[in-house]
Design an enzyme around this catalytic site. Structure first.
Site, mmCIF file in Angstrom:
data_model
loop_
_atom_site.group_PDB
_atom_site.id
_atom_site.type_symbol
_atom_site.label_atom_id
_atom_site.label_comp_id
_atom_site.label_asym_id
_atom_site.label_seq_id
_atom_site.Cartn_x
_atom_site.Cartn_y
_atom_site.Cartn_z
ATOM 1 N N SER A 73 38.671 37.991 43.155
ATOM 2 C CA SER A 73 37.976 37.573 44.379
ATOM 3 C C SER A 73 36.586 37.039 44.064
ATOM 4 O O SER A 73 35.974 37.396 43.063
ATOM 5 C CB SER A 73 37.852 38.740 45.355
ATOM 6 O OG SER A 73 39.104 39.205 45.729
HETATM 7 N N1 SAH Z 1 40.856 43.200 44.215
HETATM 8 C C1 SAH Z 1 41.039 42.042 43.385
HETATM 9 C C2 SAH Z 1 41.781 40.942 44.119
HETATM 10 C C3 SAH Z 1 43.097 40.726 43.515
HETATM 11 S S1 SAH Z 1 44.106 39.530 44.289
HETATM 12 C C4 SAH Z 1 39.715 41.569 42.792
HETATM 13 O O1 SAH Z 1 38.809 42.359 42.674
HETATM 14 O O2 SAH Z 1 39.575 40.444 42.406
HETATM 15 C C5 SAH Z 1 45.185 40.551 45.241
HETATM 16 C C6 SAH Z 1 46.126 41.448 44.475
HETATM 17 O O3 SAH Z 1 46.937 42.105 45.442
HETATM 18 C C7 SAH Z 1 47.094 40.741 43.530
HETATM 19 O O4 SAH Z 1 46.933 41.221 42.232
HETATM 20 C C8 SAH Z 1 48.475 41.077 44.095
HETATM 21 O O5 SAH Z 1 49.464 41.279 43.106
HETATM 22 C C9 SAH Z 1 48.188 42.360 44.848
HETATM 23 N N2 SAH Z 1 49.148 42.713 45.892
HETATM 24 C C10 SAH Z 1 49.763 41.896 46.789
HETATM 25 N N3 SAH Z 1 50.585 42.604 47.596
HETATM 26 C C11 SAH Z 1 50.477 43.908 47.202
HETATM 27 C C12 SAH Z 1 51.070 45.132 47.638
HETATM 28 N N4 SAH Z 1 51.951 45.187 48.645
HETATM 29 N N5 SAH Z 1 50.736 46.273 46.988
HETATM 30 C C13 SAH Z 1 49.865 46.270 45.963
HETATM 31 N N6 SAH Z 1 49.271 45.151 45.498
HETATM 32 C C14 SAH Z 1 49.558 43.982 46.115
#
Ligand code: SAH
Length: 222
Positions: A73
């Protein structure tokens, strides 16, 4: 003539210190006021969470690819969501859904007593675990799981932060909030809006915040 060495993760140390200072100044300009959040953003190096080829861009205010079609993010959104979750008060137990590479998790580990984070893609759990170990984030527990169901056995949480966009509000998550707790979650498909839910003794108060852009919250694990 000596050949210029490509930058290594340790080699960009000084640059990263200066660019991190610029990132902090930009976050203040963008309206982030919580000094606890700003100090966590200052302390956690974002460049270790991205591939070496992208590390010179690590302090720009953009999301960047982390593999598996996922992203890290944007710093502003990480700071903003953490600030809203904290609401100026210390956090005890926080649940994060969507660990990704673990950057938001690391920031949370500096502002909460205990952090539980769920990720559905196994290699990302491994990646995040290694980053968080490097940074000695010892108050974090990661799990490979579908986070849309939350983590009932550890509930209630003071804070729940969802970092992938849900099509609708997952009711299971709302019910894992402590009274007085807050959940921050992007909702929508094509256009997404950040929503805040606050649990009171009698209701869940919903506030729509700003437009955002996240990868989708998907079901199941991979
Ligand atoms: N928090 C992260 C953002 C990652 S992007 C940061 O600091 O940059 C969002 C993430 O959510 C992805 O890795 C994706 O695989 C995960 N994701 C999507 N659906 C999900 C679910 N149902 N349970 C757990 N993770 C999920």
């Amino acid at each position: 003539m000596a050949l210029a060495k490509p930058p290594t993760k340790s080699g960009i140390g000084m640059t990263s210190l200066r660019t991190r200072e610029r990132m902090l100044a930009r976050l203040r300009e963008q309206g982030i006021k919580d000094e606890v959040v700003l100090s966590a953003m200052n302390e956690i190096p974002r460049h270790i969470f991205v591939d070496e080829a992208l590390s010179t861009r690590a302090y720009e205010d953009v999301s960047l690819p982390i593999g598996y079609s996922q992203t890290i993010s944007q710093p502003y959104i990480v700071a903003r969501m953490t600030e809203i979750l904290r609401n100026g008060k210390p956090l005890n137990k926080v649940l994060e859904i969507g660990t990704g590479c673990g950057y938001q998790t690391a920031i949370l580990s500096r502002v909460a007593k205990e952090v539980l984070s769920l990720e559905r893609i196994r290699p990302l759990v491994m990646k995040a675990r290694s980053h968080l170990r490097t940074l000695k984030c010892n108050n974090v527990k990661l799990d490979h799981a579908d986070g849309s169901l939350g983590l009932n056995e550890y509930a209630p949480f003071d804070g729940i932060i969802v970092t992938a966009a849900a099509g609708h509000v997952p009711q299971e998550l709302l019910h894992q909030l402590a009274v007085g707790g807050r959940m921050i979650i992007p909702i929508g498909t094509n256009t997404q809006t950040l929503h805040l839910f606050e649990r009171t003794n009698t209701e869940f108060k919903e506030t729509k915040l700003e437009p955002v852009k996240f990868v989708p919250l998907l079901g199941g694990v991979s």
